[in-house]
Design a protein around this motif. Structure first.
Motif, mmCIF file in Angstrom:
data_model
loop_
_atom_site.group_PDB
_atom_site.id
_atom_site.type_symbol
_atom_site.label_atom_id
_atom_site.label_comp_id
_atom_site.label_asym_id
_atom_site.label_seq_id
_atom_site.Cartn_x
_atom_site.Cartn_y
_atom_site.Cartn_z
ATOM 1 N N SER A 27 24.156 -39.940 -44.270
ATOM 2 C CA SER A 27 24.313 -38.674 -44.637
ATOM 3 C C SER A 27 23.713 -37.752 -43.710
ATOM 4 C CB SER A 27 23.429 -38.257 -46.081
ATOM 5 O OG SER A 27 21.923 -38.411 -45.456
ATOM 6 N N HIS A 28 22.974 -38.115 -42.803
ATOM 7 C CA HIS A 28 22.742 -37.156 -41.626
ATOM 8 C C HIS A 28 23.727 -37.256 -40.447
ATOM 9 C CE1 HIS A 28 20.566 -35.690 -38.206
ATOM 10 N NE2 HIS A 28 20.901 -36.732 -37.332
ATOM 11 N N ILE A 29 24.420 -38.558 -40.185
ATOM 12 C CA ILE A 29 25.276 -38.504 -39.436
ATOM 13 C C ILE A 29 26.729 -37.748 -39.887
ATOM 14 C CG2 ILE A 29 27.161 -40.017 -38.113
ATOM 15 C CD1 ILE A 29 24.685 -42.228 -38.163
ATOM 16 N N TRP A 30 26.893 -37.775 -41.240
ATOM 17 C CA TRP A 30 28.107 -37.161 -41.807
ATOM 18 C C TRP A 30 27.859 -35.617 -41.625
ATOM 19 C CZ3 TRP A 30 28.351 -34.517 -46.626
ATOM 20 C CH2 TRP A 30 29.398 -34.157 -47.000
ATOM 21 N N ILE A 31 26.683 -35.390 -42.041
ATOM 22 C CA ILE A 31 26.615 -33.786 -41.970
ATOM 23 C C ILE A 31 26.345 -33.349 -40.550
ATOM 24 C CG2 ILE A 31 25.038 -32.071 -42.606
ATOM 25 C CD1 ILE A 31 24.498 -33.591 -45.102
ATOM 26 N N GLN A 32 25.959 -34.149 -39.595
ATOM 27 C CA GLN A 32 25.915 -33.651 -38.277
ATOM 28 C C GLN A 32 27.281 -33.499 -37.754
ATOM 29 O OE1 GLN A 32 22.949 -33.173 -36.273
ATOM 30 N NE2 GLN A 32 24.299 -32.574 -34.729
ATOM 31 N N LEU A 33 28.383 -34.491 -38.214
ATOM 32 C CA LEU A 33 29.509 -34.392 -37.840
ATOM 33 C C LEU A 33 30.379 -33.038 -38.362
ATOM 34 C CD1 LEU A 33 30.652 -38.216 -37.640
ATOM 35 C CD2 LEU A 33 30.211 -36.738 -35.536
ATOM 36 N N THR A 34 29.974 -32.862 -39.700
ATOM 37 C CA THR A 34 30.741 -31.664 -40.318
ATOM 38 C C THR A 34 30.126 -30.397 -40.024
ATOM 39 O OG1 THR A 34 29.352 -32.101 -42.179
ATOM 40 C CG2 THR A 34 31.688 -33.303 -42.004
ATOM 41 N N GLY A 35 28.992 -30.367 -39.123
ATOM 42 C CA GLY A 35 28.553 -28.918 -38.661
ATOM 43 C C GLY A 35 27.620 -28.393 -39.944
ATOM 44 N N GLY A 36 26.998 -29.380 -40.708
ATOM 45 C CA GLY A 36 26.137 -29.116 -41.791
ATOM 46 C C GLY A 36 24.516 -28.502 -41.481
ATOM 47 N N TYR A 37 24.403 -28.613 -40.129
ATOM 48 C CA TYR A 37 23.212 -28.248 -39.611
ATOM 49 C C TYR A 37 22.992 -26.742 -39.001
ATOM 50 C CZ TYR A 37 21.319 -33.004 -40.436
ATOM 51 O OH TYR A 37 20.685 -33.859 -41.170
ATOM 52 N N SER A 38 24.252 -25.900 -39.097
ATOM 53 C CA SER A 38 24.332 -24.927 -38.619
ATOM 54 C C SER A 38 23.426 -23.874 -39.403
ATOM 55 C CB SER A 38 25.608 -24.208 -38.370
ATOM 56 O OG SER A 38 26.319 -24.263 -39.594
ATOM 57 N N ALA A 39 23.437 -22.516 -38.993
ATOM 58 C CA ALA A 39 22.645 -21.538 -39.473
ATOM 59 C C ALA A 39 23.378 -20.991 -40.951
ATOM 60 C CB ALA A 39 22.649 -20.079 -38.685
ATOM 61 N N GLY A 40 22.726 -20.850 -41.940
ATOM 62 C CA GLY A 40 23.358 -20.526 -43.199
ATOM 63 C C GLY A 40 23.951 -21.673 -43.984
ATOM 64 N N ALA A 41 24.135 -22.862 -43.439
ATOM 65 C CA ALA A 41 24.441 -24.227 -44.099
ATOM 66 C C ALA A 41 23.383 -24.682 -45.111
ATOM 67 C CB ALA A 41 25.023 -25.113 -43.115
ATOM 68 N N TYR A 42 23.905 -25.057 -46.254
ATOM 69 C CA TYR A 42 22.983 -26.002 -47.350
ATOM 70 C C TYR A 42 23.047 -27.184 -47.498
ATOM 71 C CZ TYR A 42 22.111 -20.976 -48.757
ATOM 72 O OH TYR A 42 21.842 -19.727 -48.935
ATOM 73 N N LEU A 43 24.013 -27.852 -46.510
ATOM 74 C CA LEU A 43 24.190 -29.416 -46.598
ATOM 75 C C LEU A 43 23.033 -30.002 -46.204
ATOM 76 C CD1 LEU A 43 27.957 -29.955 -45.722
ATOM 77 C CD2 LEU A 43 26.750 -30.145 -48.234
ATOM 78 N N ASP A 44 22.247 -29.559 -45.141
ATOM 79 C CA ASP A 44 21.186 -30.565 -44.565
ATOM 80 C C ASP A 44 19.964 -30.606 -45.663
ATOM 81 O OD1 ASP A 44 20.202 -27.411 -45.030
ATOM 82 O OD2 ASP A 44 18.847 -27.647 -43.178
#
Length: 195
Positions: A27-44
């Protein structure tokens, strides 16, 4: 499973622990690839939850209550089993958020987003929720641990005593623990075995 052992686990729980780590890293790799760690994202929140569960599951493989029982003798066995793992997982989550804050402030070119009072606290809460779920799953898998009290067996004598004590009449010995017992006694004074 023995309560005095350094480990308190079985093969299924080790498999559950490994599976949780694989799912958390995926899940960490998937969210890293989809940009889920950016400001305002909740996928992290997903990897923080899964890593909280995986770290707590890993810690529950060890008998952490062994040392805590000496420090807190009046705490119920249920809390002695799960409380150390949850607290250590919370400490790891807090340390990770401090590390992210350090990277964001002193090495901004790495690109780590960190806003401790919003993102960091939310991530710590998700790690705590993951640890709580893992502890609940552990107690469901090992229900006997909740009721089991720590039993310390007395070491048995490796050599049989002769029973001869100079100046006294011959004594008898206990078949259970091998200790010398007075001839008038009906129970062993060491182990309580009926003679």
């Amino acid at each position: 499973m023995t309560t005095r052992s350094r480990f308190q686990t079985d093969r299924l729980w080790v498999l559950i622990t490994i599976t949780l780590f694989i799912v958390a890293f995926s899940s960490h790799i998937w969210i890293q690839l989809t940009g889920g760690y950016s400001a305002g994202a909740y996928l992290d929140m997903i990897p923080h939850f899964l890593f909280g569960a995986a770290i707590c599951a890993f810690l529950l493989n060890f008998n952490l209550g062994r040392t805590w029982k000496k420090v807190l003798p009046l705490v119920p066995p249920l809390l002695i089993v799960i409380l150390p793992a949850i607290l250590y997982t919370l400490a790891v989550a807090f340390a990770w958020e401090i590390f992210e804050e350090f990277l964001a402030n002193f090495f901004p070119w790495i690109g780590v987003y960190s806003d401790f009072w919003w993102n960091g606290v939310r991530d710590i809460i998700m790690g705590l929720l993951g640890a709580t779920v893992a502890a609940g799953l552990y107690l469901w898998h090992f229900p006997v641990i909740v009721a089991k009290q720590e039993v310390v067996e007395k070491p048995r004598s490796l050599t049989r005593k002769t029973g001869y004590i100079p100046g006294k009449t011959a004594s008898q010995f206990c078949e259970s623990c091998g200790s010398v017992v007075d001839p008038d006694s009906k129970h062993c004074s060491n182990c309580g075995h009926k003679l």
